[in-house]
Design a protein around this motif. Structure first.
Motif, PDB file in Angstrom:
ATOM      1  N   ALA A   1       1.072  -1.020  -0.097  1.00 58.41           N
ATOM      2  CA  ALA A   1       0.097   0.077   0.158  1.00 58.41           C
ATOM      3  C   ALA A   1       0.928   1.156  -0.171  1.00 58.41           C
ATOM      4  O   ALA A   1       1.873   1.252   0.769  1.00 58.41           O
ATOM      5  N   SER A   2       0.643   2.083  -0.881  1.00 57.90           N
ATOM      6  CA  SER A   2       1.212   3.328  -0.829  1.00 57.90           C
ATOM      7  C   SER A   2       0.841   4.258   0.193  1.00 57.90           C
ATOM      8  O   SER A   2      -0.198   4.488   0.430  1.00 57.90           O
ATOM      9  N   VAL A   3       1.732   5.082   0.735  1.00 57.55           N
ATOM     10  CA  VAL A   3       1.552   6.056   1.760  1.00 57.55           C
ATOM     11  C   VAL A   3       1.266   7.459   1.217  1.00 57.55           C
ATOM     12  O   VAL A   3       2.140   7.885   0.603  1.00 57.55           O
ATOM     13  N   GLY A   4       0.034   7.788   1.348  1.00 53.66           N
ATOM     14  CA  GLY A   4      -0.326   9.326   0.995  1.00 53.66           C
ATOM     15  C   GLY A   4       0.080  10.390   1.973  1.00 53.66           C
ATOM     16  O   GLY A   4       0.830  10.545   2.491  1.00 53.66           O
ATOM     17  N   ASP A   5      -1.161  11.098   2.231  1.00 52.98           N
ATOM     18  CA  ASP A   5      -1.028  12.032   3.224  1.00 52.98           C
ATOM     19  C   ASP A   5      -0.679  11.801   4.615  1.00 52.98           C
ATOM     20  O   ASP A   5      -0.847  10.584   5.346  1.00 52.98           O
TER      21      ASP A   5
ATOM     22  N   LEU B   1      -0.673  12.994   8.770  1.00 49.98           N
ATOM     23  CA  LEU B   1      -1.332  13.806   9.489  1.00 49.98           C
ATOM     24  C   LEU B   1      -0.903  13.704  10.947  1.00 49.98           C
ATOM     25  O   LEU B   1      -0.506  12.493  11.693  1.00 49.98           O
ATOM     26  N   ILE B   2      -0.771  14.701  11.693  1.00 48.18           N
ATOM     27  CA  ILE B   2      -0.425  14.628  13.046  1.00 48.18           C
ATOM     28  C   ILE B   2      -1.732  14.839  13.959  1.00 48.18           C
ATOM     29  O   ILE B   2      -2.604  15.792  13.738  1.00 48.18           O
ATOM     30  N   CYS B   3      -1.694  13.951  14.824  1.00 48.03           N
ATOM     31  CA  CYS B   3      -3.113  14.202  15.755  1.00 48.03           C
ATOM     32  C   CYS B   3      -2.370  13.848  17.286  1.00 48.03           C
ATOM     33  O   CYS B   3      -1.222  13.539  17.415  1.00 48.03           O
ATOM     34  N   THR B   4      -3.263  14.203  18.205  1.00 41.77           N
ATOM     35  CA  THR B   4      -2.718  13.938  19.686  1.00 41.77           C
ATOM     36  C   THR B   4      -2.248  12.537  19.922  1.00 41.77           C
ATOM     37  O   THR B   4      -3.242  11.659  19.916  1.00 41.77           O
ATOM     38  N   GLY B   5      -1.073  12.310  20.229  1.00 42.09           N
ATOM     39  CA  GLY B   5      -0.624  11.445  20.727  1.00 42.09           C
ATOM     40  C   GLY B   5      -0.015  10.435  19.417  1.00 42.09           C
ATOM     41  O   GLY B   5       0.811   9.427  19.709  1.00 42.09           O
ATOM     42  N   GLY B   6       0.089  10.918  18.340  1.00 39.40           N
ATOM     43  CA  GLY B   6       0.732  10.079  17.183  1.00 39.40           C
ATOM     44  C   GLY B   6       0.450  10.732  15.645  1.00 39.40           C
ATOM     45  O   GLY B   6       0.380  11.796  15.635  1.00 39.40           O
ATOM     46  N   ILE B   7       0.754   9.681  14.909  1.00 35.48           N
ATOM     47  CA  ILE B   7       0.671  10.067  13.489  1.00 35.48           C
ATOM     48  C   ILE B   7      -0.435   9.156  12.711  1.00 35.48           C
ATOM     49  O   ILE B   7      -0.402   7.932  13.008  1.00 35.48           O
ATOM     50  N   VAL B   8      -1.022   9.722  11.578  1.00 42.10           N
ATOM     51  CA  VAL B   8      -1.917   8.894  10.791  1.00 42.10           C
ATOM     52  C   VAL B   8      -1.298   9.212   9.289  1.00 42.10           C
ATOM     53  O   VAL B   8      -1.119  10.033   8.787  1.00 42.10           O
ATOM     54  N   HIS B   9      -1.149   8.100   8.676  1.00 44.18           N
ATOM     55  CA  HIS B   9      -0.626   7.817   7.332  1.00 44.18           C
ATOM     56  C   HIS B   9      -2.093   7.295   6.740  1.00 44.18           C
ATOM     57  O   HIS B   9      -2.480   6.445   7.079  1.00 44.18           O
ATOM     58  N   VAL B  10      -2.392   8.008   5.717  1.00 45.60           N
ATOM     59  CA  VAL B  10      -3.383   7.678   4.726  1.00 45.60           C
ATOM     60  C   VAL B  10      -2.972   6.751   3.645  1.00 45.60           C
ATOM     61  O   VAL B  10      -2.041   7.040   2.884  1.00 45.60           O
ATOM     62  N   ILE B  11      -3.401   5.332   3.609  1.00 47.06           N
ATOM     63  CA  ILE B  11      -2.966   4.464   2.557  1.00 47.06           C
ATOM     64  C   ILE B  11      -3.963   4.233   1.574  1.00 47.06           C
ATOM     65  O   ILE B  11      -5.149   4.240   1.661  1.00 47.06           O
ATOM     66  N   ASP B  12      -3.353   3.635   0.310  1.00 48.56           N
ATOM     67  CA  ASP B  12      -4.428   3.331  -0.688  1.00 48.56           C
ATOM     68  C   ASP B  12      -5.079   1.992  -0.859  1.00 48.56           C
ATOM     69  O   ASP B  12      -5.828   1.936  -1.844  1.00 48.56           O
ATOM     70  N   LYS B  13      -4.975   1.215   0.162  1.00 42.90           N
ATOM     71  CA  LYS B  13      -5.254   0.099   0.198  1.00 42.90           C
ATOM     72  C   LYS B  13      -5.425  -0.516   1.565  1.00 42.90           C
ATOM     73  O   LYS B  13      -4.877   0.207   2.398  1.00 42.90           O
ATOM     74  N   PHE B  14      -6.471  -1.416   1.748  1.00 47.45           N
ATOM     75  CA  PHE B  14      -6.716  -1.968   3.118  1.00 47.45           C
ATOM     76  C   PHE B  14      -5.330  -3.006   3.318  1.00 47.45           C
ATOM     77  O   PHE B  14      -4.887  -3.722   2.361  1.00 47.45           O
ATOM     78  N   LEU B  15      -4.918  -3.022   4.434  1.00 49.42           N
ATOM     79  CA  LEU B  15      -3.898  -3.913   4.642  1.00 49.42           C
ATOM     80  C   LEU B  15      -4.514  -5.368   4.645  1.00 49.42           C
ATOM     81  O   LEU B  15      -5.448  -5.598   5.039  1.00 49.42           O
ATOM     82  N   SER B  16      -3.544  -6.552   4.146  1.00 48.42           N
ATOM     83  CA  SER B  16      -3.966  -7.714   4.309  1.00 48.42           C
ATOM     84  C   SER B  16      -3.391  -8.490   5.519  1.00 48.42           C
ATOM     85  O   SER B  16      -2.150  -8.642   5.489  1.00 48.42           O
ATOM     86  N   ILE B  17      -4.459  -9.009   6.378  1.00 46.86           N
ATOM     87  CA  ILE B  17      -3.879  -9.573   7.416  1.00 46.86           C
ATOM     88  C   ILE B  17      -3.238 -10.990   7.186  1.00 46.86           C
ATOM     89  O   ILE B  17      -3.606 -11.694   6.307  1.00 46.86           O
ATOM     90  N   PRO B  18      -1.905 -11.254   7.635  1.00 43.96           N
ATOM     91  CA  PRO B  18      -1.397 -12.418   7.381  1.00 43.96           C
ATOM     92  C   PRO B  18      -1.945 -13.664   7.670  1.00 43.96           C
ATOM     93  O   PRO B  18      -2.556 -13.695   8.714  1.00 43.96           O
ATOM     94  N   ILE B  19      -1.743 -14.658   6.892  1.00 46.38           N
ATOM     95  CA  ILE B  19      -2.427 -16.031   6.898  1.00 46.38           C
ATOM     96  C   ILE B  19      -1.479 -17.098   7.339  1.00 46.38           C
ATOM     97  O   ILE B  19      -0.389 -16.714   7.580  1.00 46.38           O
ATOM     98  N   GLN B  20      -2.174 -18.041   7.617  1.00 46.62           N
ATOM     99  CA  GLN B  20      -1.332 -19.296   7.989  1.00 46.62           C
ATOM    100  C   GLN B  20      -0.394 -19.700   7.021  1.00 46.62           C
ATOM    101  O   GLN B  20      -0.456 -19.365   5.891  1.00 46.62           O
ATOM    102  N   ALA B  21       0.702 -20.351   7.570  1.00 47.40           N
ATOM    103  CA  ALA B  21       1.840 -20.371   6.648  1.00 47.40           C
ATOM    104  C   ALA B  21       1.389 -21.437   5.627  1.00 47.40           C
ATOM    105  O   ALA B  21       1.754 -21.185   4.336  1.00 47.40           O
ATOM    106  N   VAL B  22       0.653 -22.332   5.827  1.00 46.60           N
ATOM    107  CA  VAL B  22       0.247 -23.271   4.750  1.00 46.60           C
ATOM    108  C   VAL B  22      -0.663 -22.708   3.846  1.00 46.60           C
ATOM    109  O   VAL B  22      -0.415 -23.092   2.479  1.00 46.60           O
ATOM    110  N   LEU B  23      -1.395 -21.736   4.137  1.00 44.52           N
ATOM    111  CA  LEU B  23      -2.116 -20.853   3.158  1.00 44.52           C
ATOM    112  C   LEU B  23      -1.208 -20.004   2.487  1.00 44.52           C
ATOM    113  O   LEU B  23      -1.529 -19.820   1.225  1.00 44.52           O
ATOM    114  N   GLN B  24      -0.314 -19.377   2.984  1.00 43.21           N
ATOM    115  CA  GLN B  24       0.746 -18.591   2.210  1.00 43.21           C
ATOM    116  C   GLN B  24       1.507 -19.346   1.211  1.00 43.21           C
ATOM    117  O   GLN B  24       1.697 -18.781   0.121  1.00 43.21           O
TER     118      GLN B  24
END
Length: 250
Positions: free
Chosen positions: A94-98, A100-123
């Protein structure tokens, strides 16, 4: 929360996800896991992204989706022209766009949903590691009688896998299986598994020794920009999986 980085999918990314699901229900627990996976522990401004991979721990720690100590990780890196990217499960980038600074941290806007890692056998299937599938078949590991043994190895926490996936590896495995006992074949399988250590490519150093599940050690060597595990060359690295990481060897 303080000192965090949140990877927020853009409006277009959210729309694309909804369209891809059609009439299917977006399960609440999966959406929660996606949010947790996008919440990094620590501050990662875009200027901290380099062409050397960083693996940042996230808040995703649910046993249903992750089996690594300290939370599942994402890879932070820059592409060939220096643009920041986030790489998640199955090498989804996913590409990182804008930024943003917020209370406590940083927000990066990305152009895709992250893909949650799957089990090794499925990978293995998702990455089309066809030679390794043939090796498993040749060695009898796809037999129902061995499923409990294989599942046990593929589901332990905090693991580094070195998976052979080449025609040469298949040829050697076929010859070895024909001349080995069942216990000897199991030992070979365990020799490719390093438990208790998630060794991403950026953390594996020249001369490092890794104790395998079989009991003996592997040696990491760097030569002319390439990484070797004993004499096997790493041909693809850093597939993040539910319980660790996969490196593909020749």
């Amino acid at each position: 929360s303080n000192n965090f980085t949140f990877l927020a999918p853009s409006n277009d990314a959210i729309s694309a996800l909804i369209q891809s699901k059609g009439n299917a229900t977006l399960h609440e627990d999966l959406l929660l896991a996606s949010v947790q996976y996008g919440m990094l522990k620590g501050g990662y401004p875009t200027l901290s992204f380099t062409n050397n991979s960083q693996f940042a721990s996230t808040n995703l720690a649910s046993p249903k989706y992750a089996n690594v100590t300290g939370g599942q990780t994402v890879e932070l890196i820059t592409d060939e022209i220096g643009n920041p990217e986030v790489v998640s499960g199955n090498k989804v980038s996913a590409s990182v766009g804008d930024e943003l600074i917020c209370t406590g941290g940083i927000v990066h806007v990305i152009d895709k949903f992250l893909s949650i890692p799957i089990q090794a056998v499925l990978q293995v299937s998702a990455a089309k590691m066809q030679y390794f599938v043939s090796i498993l078949n040749t060695a009898g590991y796809l037999n129902a009688a061995n499923s409990e043994y294989v599942d046990g190895i593929l589901n332990v926490p905090d693991v580094t896998y070195f998976i052979p996936n080449s025609a040469n590896a298949l040829e050697k495995a076929t010859l070895q299986a024909a001349n080995s006992t069942a216990e000897e074949t199991k030992a070979v399988f365990q020799y490719h598994v390093v438990p208790g250590f998630v060794g991403y490519g950026s953390t594996l150093k020249d001369g490092m020794k890794l104790k395998t599940q079989e009991g003996s050690s592997l040696t990491i060597t760097m030569q002319d920009g390439d990484m070797y595990v004993n004499s096997a060359k790493v041909i693809a690295s850093d597939y993040i999986v539910a319980n660790g990481v996969i490196h593909v060897i020749d």
